[in-house]
Enzyme design. Structure first.
Site, PDB file in Angstrom:
ATOM      1  N   PHE A  10       0.822  -1.217   0.000  1.00 20.08           N
ATOM      2  CA  PHE A  10       0.000   0.000   0.000  1.00 20.08           C
ATOM      3  C   PHE A  10       0.864   1.278   0.000  1.00 20.08           C
ATOM      4  N   ILE A  11       1.615   1.488   1.065  1.00 18.48           N
ATOM      5  CA  ILE A  11       2.352   2.757   1.156  1.00 18.48           C
ATOM      6  C   ILE A  11       3.540   2.745   0.202  1.00 18.48           C
ATOM      7  N   ILE A  58      13.315  -9.710   1.874  1.00 22.47           N
ATOM      8  CA  ILE A  58      14.346  -8.929   2.592  1.00 22.47           C
ATOM      9  C   ILE A  58      15.154  -9.821   3.542  1.00 22.47           C
ATOM     10  N   SER A  83       1.882  -6.221   8.091  1.00 24.86           N
ATOM     11  CA  SER A  83       1.390  -4.947   8.623  1.00 24.86           C
ATOM     12  C   SER A  83       0.013  -5.000   9.290  1.00 24.86           C
ATOM     13  N   THR A 130       5.843   2.663  12.754  1.00 23.16           N
ATOM     14  CA  THR A 130       4.469   2.986  13.112  1.00 23.16           C
ATOM     15  C   THR A 130       4.391   3.624  14.494  1.00 23.16           C
ATOM     16  N   ASP A 131       3.288   4.336  14.745  1.00 19.64           N
ATOM     17  CA  ASP A 131       3.066   4.884  16.092  1.00 19.64           C
ATOM     18  C   ASP A 131       2.608   3.791  17.066  1.00 19.64           C
ATOM     19  N   GLU A 132       2.261   2.599  16.526  1.00 21.86           N
ATOM     20  CA  GLU A 132       1.718   1.549  17.407  1.00 21.86           C
ATOM     21  C   GLU A 132       2.771   1.030  18.374  1.00 21.86           C
ATOM     22  N   TYR A 156       2.156  -7.491  16.138  1.00 22.86           N
ATOM     23  CA  TYR A 156       2.602  -6.575  15.068  1.00 22.86           C
ATOM     24  C   TYR A 156       3.456  -5.452  15.640  1.00 22.86           C
ATOM     25  N   LYS A 160       7.477  -4.578  15.150  1.00 21.36           N
ATOM     26  CA  LYS A 160       7.966  -3.306  14.606  1.00 21.36           C
ATOM     27  C   LYS A 160       8.878  -2.616  15.623  1.00 21.36           C
ATOM     28  N   LEU A 196      -9.336  -1.051   8.225  1.00 23.62           N
ATOM     29  CA  LEU A 196     -10.683  -0.517   8.461  1.00 23.62           C
ATOM     30  C   LEU A 196     -11.277   0.252   7.265  1.00 23.62           C
ATOM     31  N   PRO A 211     -18.053  -4.245  10.068  1.00 19.07           N
ATOM     32  CA  PRO A 211     -17.777  -4.681  11.445  1.00 19.07           C
ATOM     33  C   PRO A 211     -17.082  -3.604  12.271  1.00 19.07           C
ATOM     34  N   TYR A 213     -15.374  -3.141  15.884  1.00 10.33           N
ATOM     35  CA  TYR A 213     -14.892  -3.907  17.039  1.00 10.33           C
ATOM     36  C   TYR A 213     -15.284  -3.186  18.336  1.00 10.33           C
ATOM     37  N   ASN A 255     -13.357   5.287  15.668  1.00  7.82           N
ATOM     38  CA  ASN A 255     -13.671   4.379  14.552  1.00  7.82           C
ATOM     39  C   ASN A 255     -15.106   4.531  14.070  1.00  7.82           C
TER      40      ASN A 255
HETATM   41  P1  NAD Z   1       1.377  -3.589   3.261  1.00 14.15           P
HETATM   42  O1  NAD Z   1       1.067  -4.813   4.065  1.00 14.15           O
HETATM   43  O2  NAD Z   1       0.328  -3.003   2.387  1.00 14.15           O
HETATM   44  O3  NAD Z   1       2.630  -3.877   2.314  1.00 14.15           O
HETATM   45  C1  NAD Z   1       3.763  -4.569   2.747  1.00 14.15           C
HETATM   46  C2  NAD Z   1       4.576  -4.934   1.504  1.00 14.15           C
HETATM   47  O4  NAD Z   1       5.760  -5.607   1.961  1.00 14.15           O
HETATM   48  C3  NAD Z   1       3.860  -5.889   0.556  1.00 14.15           C
HETATM   49  O5  NAD Z   1       4.049  -5.464  -0.770  1.00 14.15           O
HETATM   50  C4  NAD Z   1       4.529  -7.220   0.798  1.00 14.15           C
HETATM   51  O6  NAD Z   1       4.531  -8.066  -0.340  1.00 14.15           O
HETATM   52  C5  NAD Z   1       5.932  -6.785   1.175  1.00 14.15           C
HETATM   53  N1  NAD Z   1       6.629  -7.758   1.998  1.00 14.15           N
HETATM   54  C6  NAD Z   1       6.136  -8.429   3.089  1.00 14.15           C
HETATM   55  N2  NAD Z   1       7.078  -9.258   3.582  1.00 14.15           N
HETATM   56  C7  NAD Z   1       8.189  -9.098   2.809  1.00 14.15           C
HETATM   57  C8  NAD Z   1       9.490  -9.655   2.818  1.00 14.15           C
HETATM   58  N3  NAD Z   1       9.845 -10.569   3.736  1.00 14.15           N
HETATM   59  N4  NAD Z   1      10.377  -9.261   1.879  1.00 14.15           N
HETATM   60  C9  NAD Z   1      10.024  -8.350   0.950  1.00 14.15           C
HETATM   61  N5  NAD Z   1       8.800  -7.781   0.884  1.00 14.15           N
HETATM   62  C10 NAD Z   1       7.901  -8.154   1.802  1.00 14.15           C
HETATM   63  O7  NAD Z   1       1.915  -2.540   4.306  1.00 14.15           O
HETATM   64  P2  NAD Z   1       1.786  -0.960   4.305  1.00 14.15           P
HETATM   65  O8  NAD Z   1       0.531  -0.582   4.974  1.00 14.15           O
HETATM   66  O9  NAD Z   1       2.110  -0.439   2.959  1.00 14.15           O
HETATM   67  O10 NAD Z   1       2.962  -0.593   5.313  1.00 14.15           O
HETATM   68  C11 NAD Z   1       4.284  -0.355   4.828  1.00 14.15           C
HETATM   69  C12 NAD Z   1       5.186  -0.037   6.015  1.00 14.15           C
HETATM   70  O11 NAD Z   1       4.688   1.104   6.687  1.00 14.15           O
HETATM   71  C13 NAD Z   1       5.233  -1.165   7.053  1.00 14.15           C
HETATM   72  O12 NAD Z   1       6.564  -1.244   7.515  1.00 14.15           O
HETATM   73  C14 NAD Z   1       4.295  -0.690   8.146  1.00 14.15           C
HETATM   74  O13 NAD Z   1       4.693  -1.190   9.401  1.00 14.15           O
HETATM   75  C15 NAD Z   1       4.502   0.815   8.063  1.00 14.15           C
HETATM   76  N6  NAD Z   1       3.355   1.627   8.510  1.00 14.15           N
HETATM   77  C16 NAD Z   1       2.097   1.373   8.016  1.00 14.15           C
HETATM   78  C17 NAD Z   1       1.044   2.189   8.411  1.00 14.15           C
HETATM   79  C18 NAD Z   1      -0.359   1.984   7.876  1.00 14.15           C
HETATM   80  O14 NAD Z   1      -1.286   2.640   8.342  1.00 14.15           O
HETATM   81  N7  NAD Z   1      -0.568   1.116   6.887  1.00 14.15           N
HETATM   82  C19 NAD Z   1       1.266   3.237   9.304  1.00 14.15           C
HETATM   83  C20 NAD Z   1       2.558   3.451   9.788  1.00 14.15           C
HETATM   84  C21 NAD Z   1       3.604   2.644   9.351  1.00 14.15           C
HETATM   85  P1  TYD Z   2      -6.821  -1.229  11.262  1.00 10.74           P
HETATM   86  O1  TYD Z   2      -7.193  -0.575   9.986  1.00 10.74           O
HETATM   87  O2  TYD Z   2      -6.691  -2.721  11.304  1.00 10.74           O
HETATM   88  O3  TYD Z   2      -5.486  -0.526  11.754  1.00 10.74           O
HETATM   89  P2  TYD Z   2      -4.708  -0.631  13.185  1.00 10.74           P
HETATM   90  O4  TYD Z   2      -5.227  -1.788  13.931  1.00 10.74           O
HETATM   91  O5  TYD Z   2      -3.298  -0.833  12.736  1.00 10.74           O
HETATM   92  O6  TYD Z   2      -4.942   0.677  13.869  1.00 10.74           O
HETATM   93  O7  TYD Z   2      -7.867  -0.808  12.374  1.00 10.74           O
HETATM   94  C1  TYD Z   2      -8.150   0.556  12.642  1.00 10.74           C
HETATM   95  C2  TYD Z   2      -9.115   0.596  13.802  1.00 10.74           C
HETATM   96  O8  TYD Z   2     -10.368   0.049  13.365  1.00 10.74           O
HETATM   97  C3  TYD Z   2      -8.684  -0.270  14.982  1.00 10.74           C
HETATM   98  O9  TYD Z   2      -9.092   0.388  16.189  1.00 10.74           O
HETATM   99  C4  TYD Z   2      -9.453  -1.554  14.798  1.00 10.74           C
HETATM  100  C5  TYD Z   2     -10.731  -1.093  14.153  1.00 10.74           C
HETATM  101  N1  TYD Z   2     -11.370  -2.052  13.225  1.00 10.74           N
HETATM  102  C6  TYD Z   2     -12.732  -2.320  13.331  1.00 10.74           C
HETATM  103  O10 TYD Z   2     -13.429  -1.794  14.226  1.00 10.74           O
HETATM  104  N2  TYD Z   2     -13.288  -3.183  12.438  1.00 10.74           N
HETATM  105  C7  TYD Z   2     -12.557  -3.790  11.462  1.00 10.74           C
HETATM  106  O11 TYD Z   2     -13.117  -4.596  10.676  1.00 10.74           O
HETATM  107  C8  TYD Z   2     -11.167  -3.496  11.347  1.00 10.74           C
HETATM  108  C9  TYD Z   2     -10.320  -4.142  10.289  1.00 10.74           C
HETATM  109  C10 TYD Z   2     -10.619  -2.601  12.251  1.00 10.74           C
END
Ligand code: NAD
Ligand code: TYD
Length: 349
Positions: A10-11, A58, A83, A130-132, A156, A160, A196, A211, A213, A255
């Site tokens: 995604f990112i 990786i 992620s 992540t901030d988590e 998770y 991280k 979500l 859904p 939660y 949420n």
């Molecule tokens: P994502 O799950 O959409 O994408 C992860 C990508 O990494 C995928 O393309 C997957 O194929 C690849 N990947 C997984 N395991 C691998 C491996 N062993 N070797 C090579 N590639 C691999 O995740 P995202 O939401 O795009 O998040 C990207 C990064 O940003 C992550 O490190 C996540 O912790 C961080 N992040 C995400 C969020 C968010 O809200 N999504 C927020 C803060 C930080």
């Molecule tokens: P999510 O998108 O999984 O991100 P994160 O858990 O990394 O914050 O969830 C965002 C928020 O939404 C989290 O508080 C969990 C909640 N959630 C639901 O209530 N229903 C859902 O189906 C999902 C996937 C998440």
């Protein structure tokens, strides 16, 4: 040349697309193409010689060594990770493998390559986190800043946190020029519909339950993905070595509010054919174990030091996102076939 890992997710894919829209500097994109990685995300770059896609892990030391030697990147941006919190609860092993061991292998390969460089100060290793890792906040607690202690609560976030600590250790022990970003929840185009916001849009359009939660009053701090990408570019350009930067959009929302906002935008842009409101699909379900109550980012450091601010508000970003999903039904169809179906159908069968 920069080396991006996880650039089919995604990112990462948003980052690669934005990068090549702005720069001519080529990207080597290393991605294992797990369920979350999708080459369709990178379709606009088909045939573009500035984008070199490598299907690999990786955690593969030999492959990494070869990539560094061959492409001589001036920087690494490490997005690759497992992620999704819910998946980490059901099966933490992959999170340990990729997020901890994988990051370790990448650091080792980067260190070996960087050790042989003449101009060591030109290299950067940017670790995307992540901030988590900071755990959960009470309603009146101040937002997470760069001094907040790590208290991860899910497999998770624990994985991280471990990777962030390794990155920090490689700076202090070996002098590897690293910088880490800790960002809040992202949303926007190309987001896999298990998180979500894309899940709710997808389920709404499919007539499935939305859904929520627990009581739905958990708070996340939402950032449009393109703003996260611009922040990473800025940190790569000018972030101070060994530092961490919190990235967020000052958009704390419960949420339930997020889901009702999505329903309202959908009601306006693509009303249900039966005249009912999408909000009727909302379903309160069992809470997530160990569910963090509130995340909030204090983004003053990146603003003060690097002049970065988000461009989108929550309202403008959500509208763009819903439009993107409505306009890209084929992308959704493609990523929701195969292994995704197994995951979702377990929950909605
Ligand atoms: P994502 O799950 O959409 O994408 C992860 C990508 O990494 C995928 O393309 C997957 O194929 C690849 N990947 C997984 N395991 C691998 C491996 N062993 N070797 C090579 N590639 C691999 O995740 P995202 O939401 O795009 O998040 C990207 C990064 O940003 C992550 O490190 C996540 O912790 C961080 N992040 C995400 C969020 C968010 O809200 N999504 C927020 C803060 C930080
Ligand atoms: P999510 O998108 O999984 O991100 P994160 O858990 O990394 O914050 O969830 C965002 C928020 O939404 C989290 O508080 C969990 C909640 N959630 C639901 O209530 N229903 C859902 O189906 C999902 C996937 C998440």
């Amino acid at each position: 040349m920069i080396l991006v890992t996880g650039g089919a997710g995604f990112i990462g894919s948003n980052f690669v697309l934005d990068w090549l829209a702005d720069h001519d500097e080529p990207v080597v994109n290393l991605d294992a193409l797990t369920y979350a990685g999708n080459l369709n995300n990178l379709r606009p770059l088909e045939g573009d010689p500035r984008h070199i896609f490598v299907h690999g892990n990786i955690g593969d030391a030999a492959l990494l060594s070869d990539l560094f030697t061959r492409h001589k990147p001036r920087a690494v941006v490490n997005f690759a990770a497992e992620s999704h919190v819910d998946r980490s609860i059901h099966g933490p092993e992959d999170f340990i493998q990729t997020n901890i061991l994988g990051t370790f292998r990448l650091l080792e390969a980067a260190r070996a390559y960087w050790g042989g460089l003449e101009n060591k100060s030109d290299f950067r290793f940017l670790h995307v986190s992540t901030d988590e890792v900071f755990g959960t906040l009470g309603a009146d607690d101040p937002a997470f800043n760069e001094e907040t202690s790590y208290r991860p609560n899910s497999p998770y976030s624990a994985s991280k946190a471990a990777s962030d600590h390794l990155v920090r250790a490689y700076f202090h022990t070996y002098g590897l020029p690293v910088v880490t970003t800790n960002c809040s929840n992202n949303y926007g185009p190309l987001h896999f519909p298990e998180k979500l916001i894309p899940l709710v849009i997808h389920n709404a359009l499919k007539g499935r339950p939305l859904p929520i939660y627990g009581d739905g009053m958990q708070i996340r701090d939402w950032l449009y993905v393109k703003d996260h990408c611009s922040a990473i570019r800025r940190v790569l350009e000018a972030g101070r070595l060994g530092e961490t930067y919190n990235i967020g959009g000052w958009n704390e929302r419960a949420n339930l509010h997020v889901v009702t906002t999505l329903c309202e935008v959908l009601d306006e842009l693509q009303p249900r054919s039966d005249g009912k409101k999408y909000g009727e699909q909302i379903a309160f379900v069992a809470d997530r174990p160990g569910h963090d109550r509130r995340y909030a980012i204090d983004a003053r450091k990146i603003e003060a030091e690097l002049g970065w601010r988000p461009a989108e508000t929550f309202e403008s970003g959500i509208r763009k996102t819903v439009r993107w999903y409505l306009d890209n039904a084929d992308w959704v169809e493609n990523v929701t076939s195969g292994s995704y179906r197994n995951w979702v159908e377990k929950q909605y069968a």
